[in-house]
Write a protein that holds these residues in place. Structure first.
Motif, PDB file in Angstrom:
ATOM      1  N   HIS B 145       0.157   9.709   1.991  1.00  0.00           N
ATOM      2  CA  HIS B 145       0.022   9.416   0.562  1.00  0.00           C
ATOM      3  C   HIS B 145       0.262  10.628  -0.339  1.00  0.00           C
ATOM      4  O   HIS B 145      -0.261  10.685  -1.431  1.00  0.00           O
ATOM      5  CB  HIS B 145      -1.350   8.821   0.246  1.00  0.00           C
ATOM      6  N   ALA B 146       1.005  11.609   0.149  1.00  0.00           N
ATOM      7  CA  ALA B 146       1.322  12.765  -0.692  1.00  0.00           C
ATOM      8  C   ALA B 146       2.099  12.287  -1.918  1.00  0.00           C
ATOM      9  O   ALA B 146       1.787  12.645  -3.041  1.00  0.00           O
ATOM     10  CB  ALA B 146       2.136  13.775   0.076  1.00  0.00           C
ATOM     11  N   VAL B 147       3.090  11.460  -1.664  1.00  0.00           N
ATOM     12  CA  VAL B 147       3.832  10.875  -2.782  1.00  0.00           C
ATOM     13  C   VAL B 147       3.623   9.374  -2.671  1.00  0.00           C
ATOM     14  O   VAL B 147       3.776   8.796  -1.609  1.00  0.00           O
ATOM     15  CB  VAL B 147       5.336  11.186  -2.656  1.00  0.00           C
ATOM     16  N   LYS B 148       3.263   8.762  -3.753  1.00  0.00           N
ATOM     17  CA  LYS B 148       2.945   7.338  -3.702  1.00  0.00           C
ATOM     18  C   LYS B 148       4.222   6.517  -3.495  1.00  0.00           C
ATOM     19  O   LYS B 148       5.145   6.576  -4.306  1.00  0.00           O
ATOM     20  CB  LYS B 148       2.278   6.944  -5.011  1.00  0.00           C
ATOM     21  N   SER B 149       4.270   5.795  -2.419  1.00  0.00           N
ATOM     22  CA  SER B 149       5.421   4.950  -2.167  1.00  0.00           C
ATOM     23  C   SER B 149       5.264   3.669  -2.975  1.00  0.00           C
ATOM     24  O   SER B 149       4.153   3.163  -3.133  1.00  0.00           O
ATOM     25  CB  SER B 149       5.501   4.624  -0.681  1.00  0.00           C
ATOM     26  N   PRO B 150       6.384   3.120  -3.480  1.00  0.00           N
ATOM     27  CA  PRO B 150       6.274   1.881  -4.244  1.00  0.00           C
ATOM     28  C   PRO B 150       5.758   0.733  -3.382  1.00  0.00           C
ATOM     29  O   PRO B 150       5.362  -0.312  -3.889  1.00  0.00           O
ATOM     30  CB  PRO B 150       7.702   1.626  -4.707  1.00  0.00           C
ATOM     31  N   PHE B 151       5.783   0.914  -2.073  1.00  0.00           N
ATOM     32  CA  PHE B 151       5.375  -0.159  -1.185  1.00  0.00           C
ATOM     33  C   PHE B 151       3.904  -0.084  -0.765  1.00  0.00           C
ATOM     34  O   PHE B 151       3.407  -0.984  -0.128  1.00  0.00           O
ATOM     35  CB  PHE B 151       6.241  -0.138   0.070  1.00  0.00           C
ATOM     36  N   ALA B 152       3.256   1.012  -1.133  1.00  0.00           N
ATOM     37  CA  ALA B 152       1.902   1.238  -0.623  1.00  0.00           C
ATOM     38  C   ALA B 152       0.948   0.092  -0.978  1.00  0.00           C
ATOM     39  O   ALA B 152       0.114  -0.284  -0.183  1.00  0.00           O
ATOM     40  CB  ALA B 152       1.364   2.560  -1.133  1.00  0.00           C
ATOM     41  N   GLU B 153       1.097  -0.455  -2.184  1.00  0.00           N
ATOM     42  CA  GLU B 153       0.132  -1.467  -2.602  1.00  0.00           C
ATOM     43  C   GLU B 153       0.734  -2.857  -2.743  1.00  0.00           C
ATOM     44  O   GLU B 153       0.229  -3.708  -3.463  1.00  0.00           O
ATOM     45  CB  GLU B 153      -0.490  -1.041  -3.947  1.00  0.00           C
ATOM     46  N   ILE B 154       1.786  -3.066  -2.023  1.00  0.00           N
ATOM     47  CA  ILE B 154       2.474  -4.334  -2.129  1.00  0.00           C
ATOM     48  C   ILE B 154       1.627  -5.470  -1.544  1.00  0.00           C
ATOM     49  O   ILE B 154       0.865  -5.261  -0.606  1.00  0.00           O
ATOM     50  CB  ILE B 154       3.811  -4.205  -1.384  1.00  0.00           C
ATOM     51  N   THR B 155       1.734  -6.643  -2.139  1.00  0.00           N
ATOM     52  CA  THR B 155       0.963  -7.774  -1.633  1.00  0.00           C
ATOM     53  C   THR B 155       1.918  -8.860  -1.133  1.00  0.00           C
ATOM     54  O   THR B 155       3.110  -8.819  -1.427  1.00  0.00           O
ATOM     55  CB  THR B 155       0.105  -8.396  -2.757  1.00  0.00           C
ATOM     56  N   GLU B 156       1.365  -9.812  -0.416  1.00  0.00           N
ATOM     57  CA  GLU B 156       2.200 -10.911   0.086  1.00  0.00           C
ATOM     58  C   GLU B 156       2.817 -11.694  -1.077  1.00  0.00           C
ATOM     59  O   GLU B 156       3.933 -12.182  -0.977  1.00  0.00           O
ATOM     60  CB  GLU B 156       1.366 -11.851   0.968  1.00  0.00           C
ATOM     61  N   GLU B 157       2.053 -11.763  -2.194  1.00  0.00           N
ATOM     62  CA  GLU B 157       2.582 -12.511  -3.352  1.00  0.00           C
ATOM     63  C   GLU B 157       3.829 -11.834  -3.912  1.00  0.00           C
ATOM     64  O   GLU B 157       4.773 -12.501  -4.328  1.00  0.00           O
ATOM     65  CB  GLU B 157       1.554 -12.626  -4.488  1.00  0.00           C
ATOM     66  N   ASP B 158       3.807 -10.482  -3.920  1.00  0.00           N
ATOM     67  CA  ASP B 158       4.986  -9.753  -4.399  1.00  0.00           C
ATOM     68  C   ASP B 158       6.218 -10.176  -3.602  1.00  0.00           C
ATOM     69  O   ASP B 158       7.306 -10.380  -4.138  1.00  0.00           O
ATOM     70  CB  ASP B 158       4.797  -8.233  -4.218  1.00  0.00           C
ATOM     71  N   ILE B 159       6.022 -10.282  -2.296  1.00  0.00           N
ATOM     72  CA  ILE B 159       7.144 -10.622  -1.420  1.00  0.00           C
ATOM     73  C   ILE B 159       7.575 -12.064  -1.662  1.00  0.00           C
ATOM     74  O   ILE B 159       8.769 -12.363  -1.755  1.00  0.00           O
ATOM     75  CB  ILE B 159       6.763 -10.405   0.058  1.00  0.00           C
ATOM     76  N   GLU B 160       6.574 -12.962  -1.795  1.00  0.00           N
ATOM     77  CA  GLU B 160       6.889 -14.371  -2.051  1.00  0.00           C
ATOM     78  C   GLU B 160       7.750 -14.516  -3.306  1.00  0.00           C
ATOM     79  O   GLU B 160       8.696 -15.284  -3.343  1.00  0.00           O
ATOM     80  CB  GLU B 160       5.593 -15.181  -2.233  1.00  0.00           C
ATOM     81  N   LYS B 161       7.408 -13.720  -4.319  1.00  0.00           N
ATOM     82  CA  LYS B 161       8.112 -13.809  -5.610  1.00  0.00           C
ATOM     83  C   LYS B 161       9.603 -13.494  -5.455  1.00  0.00           C
ATOM     84  O   LYS B 161      10.433 -14.020  -6.186  1.00  0.00           O
ATOM     85  CB  LYS B 161       7.483 -12.835  -6.604  1.00  0.00           C
ATOM     86  N   LEU B 162       9.919 -12.622  -4.510  1.00  0.00           N
ATOM     87  CA  LEU B 162      11.316 -12.247  -4.294  1.00  0.00           C
ATOM     88  C   LEU B 162      12.185 -13.460  -3.999  1.00  0.00           C
ATOM     89  O   LEU B 162      13.357 -13.512  -4.325  1.00  0.00           O
ATOM     90  CB  LEU B 162      11.422 -11.300  -3.098  1.00  0.00           C
ATOM     91  N   PHE B 163      11.576 -14.428  -3.318  1.00  0.00           N
ATOM     92  CA  PHE B 163      12.347 -15.596  -2.921  1.00  0.00           C
ATOM     93  C   PHE B 163      12.185 -16.756  -3.898  1.00  0.00           C
ATOM     94  O   PHE B 163      12.634 -17.858  -3.640  1.00  0.00           O
ATOM     95  CB  PHE B 163      11.932 -16.033  -1.510  1.00  0.00           C
ATOM     96  N   GLY B 164      11.498 -16.467  -5.003  1.00  0.00           N
ATOM     97  CA  GLY B 164      11.333 -17.475  -6.047  1.00  0.00           C
ATOM     98  C   GLY B 164      10.622 -18.691  -5.520  1.00  0.00           C
ATOM     99  O   GLY B 164      11.070 -19.800  -5.694  1.00  0.00           O
TER     100      GLY B 164
END
Lengths: 195, 164
Positions: B145-164
């Motif tokens: 966690h030295a540099v915060k990755s954009p994926f560190a706090e990703i949720t399943e809903e975020d992924i679901e949204k990708l597929f509309g």
């Protein structure tokens, strides 16, 4: 190998469709290409022989949308399925983030399926990946044909690691997007694990 | 994982972009771009209009990979430079530090000799830059966690949204 570009706020991941010759890898990509919004896809490239057998690879870049302000792009590749193209398959697996194994459900193709799965595992290992943990989905294709092997039997022969499975008819699109969605999800969750 | 993923921050990207722009200008090129060995386009400079750079990047990587396979069969470590000559446009491809591919597309306004010379000079600079980037990636990997990755706090809903 994913590529995270903070400047362009983009994340690129590579997904490879693997499986024996004529199992429907290219058909999966063609269906995705056909059904995706023109703004979300790039050109599909097929390096194929005159008889439309994949010679080196098919390539389809897809933009799915954004996560936390980062554009998420998936590069979908297929490998040539025919046994003698093994050198090419190894090259395409380089830097892969997730694998879709497409199995041909017809009885007479079971031996080819098993051989291809063994080949996938061997090649993944050679490239330094763990075939039991890399994001992976198994698709049983051509379920509409009359002479198909029962799913449980295919699973026993091909899916020792118990990866998520999908039954599919790639020609008509059944199961194609479910497969893509599941492997994408696994790839992103893997990135999260590494974060 | 076999390779560590490539992570590039703004400041490194700016430096690399500037180096590429310099080469582009000095070599009098039409289009100059950098591709990661796995086929991901890193950046490009020049006449990109009407050119499918994503596909070009993927095919370039395929090309380098296939040539590398041929080299191995012949007992060579690699063929580090490829050159394709066309009727109007030519492509000069060189491998940089085993991880990145530099591509220069040029026409009659330039020459192979000039492109080779300039590409070699840029390669030397870029090798160092990428070495630093990969050292940094390894270091950051060590320090969680030295540099915060954009994926560190990703949720399943975020992924679901990708597929509309």
């Amino acid at each position: 190998m994913s590529f995270i570009n903070y400047s362009a706020r983009e994340i690129n991941c590579k997904i490879v469709y693997y499986g024996p010759g004529l199992c429907g890898k290219t058909t999966n990509l063609l269906y995705i290409y056909k059904k995706t919004n023109p703004d979300s896809k790039g050109k599909m490239i097929s390096l194929a022989t005159e008889t439309e057998r994949t010679l080196f690879f098919d390539f389809l870049p897809l933009s799915l949308g954004s996560i936390r302000g980062f554009k998420v792009r998936f590069h979908l590749y297929t490998v040539p399925g025919q046994v003698f193209y093994d050198a090419s398959r190894k090259l395409i697996l380089r830097g892969v983030d997730g694998v879709v194994f497409v199995g041909d459900s017809q009885v007479e193709r079971m031996e080819a399926n098993v051989e291809s799965m063994e080949n996938l595992r061997k090649n993944l290992q050679e490239q330094g990946f763990n075939p039991d943990t890399i994001p992976c989905v198994v698709q049983y294709n051509k379920r509409d044909l009359p002479n198909v092997v029962p799913v449980a039997e295919m699973d026993k022969a091909l899916n020792a690691r118990k990866a998520p499975i999908f039954e599919a008819v790639a020609m008509s699109g059944t199961g194609v997007f479910d497969t893509l969605k599941e492997v994408s999800k696994q790839v992103i969750l893997e990135l999260k694990k590494q974060a | 994982m076999a390779d560590s993923g490539l992570v590039m921050h703004e400041e490194e990207f700016t430096l690399i972009d500037a180096e590429l722009a310099k080469l582009h200008q000095q070599a009098n090129a039409k289009l100059t771009f950098l591709v990661d060995k796995n086929g991901q386009l890193i950046t490009s400079v020049g006449e990109t209009k009407g050119v499918d750079t994503t596909s070009l990047a993927s095919l370039t990587a395929g090309n380098i990979a296939a040539t590398g396979g041929m080299a191995k069969l012949l007992g060579e470590k690699e063929f580090s430079i490829l050159f394709h000559e066309g009727e109007k446009d030519n492509i000069h491809i060189s491998l940089i530090g085993q991880r990145v591919i530099l591509v220069v597309i040029f026409d009659q306004r330039s020459s192979l000799g000039l492109v080779r010379l300039r590409a070699k000079k840029t390669s030397d600079v870029l090798v160092k830059m990428f070495e630093d980037i990969f050292v940094k990636i390894e270091k950051e990997r060590g320090v969680k966690h030295a540099v915060k990755s954009p994926f560190a706090e990703i949720t399943e809903e975020d992924i679901e949204k990708l597929f509309g």
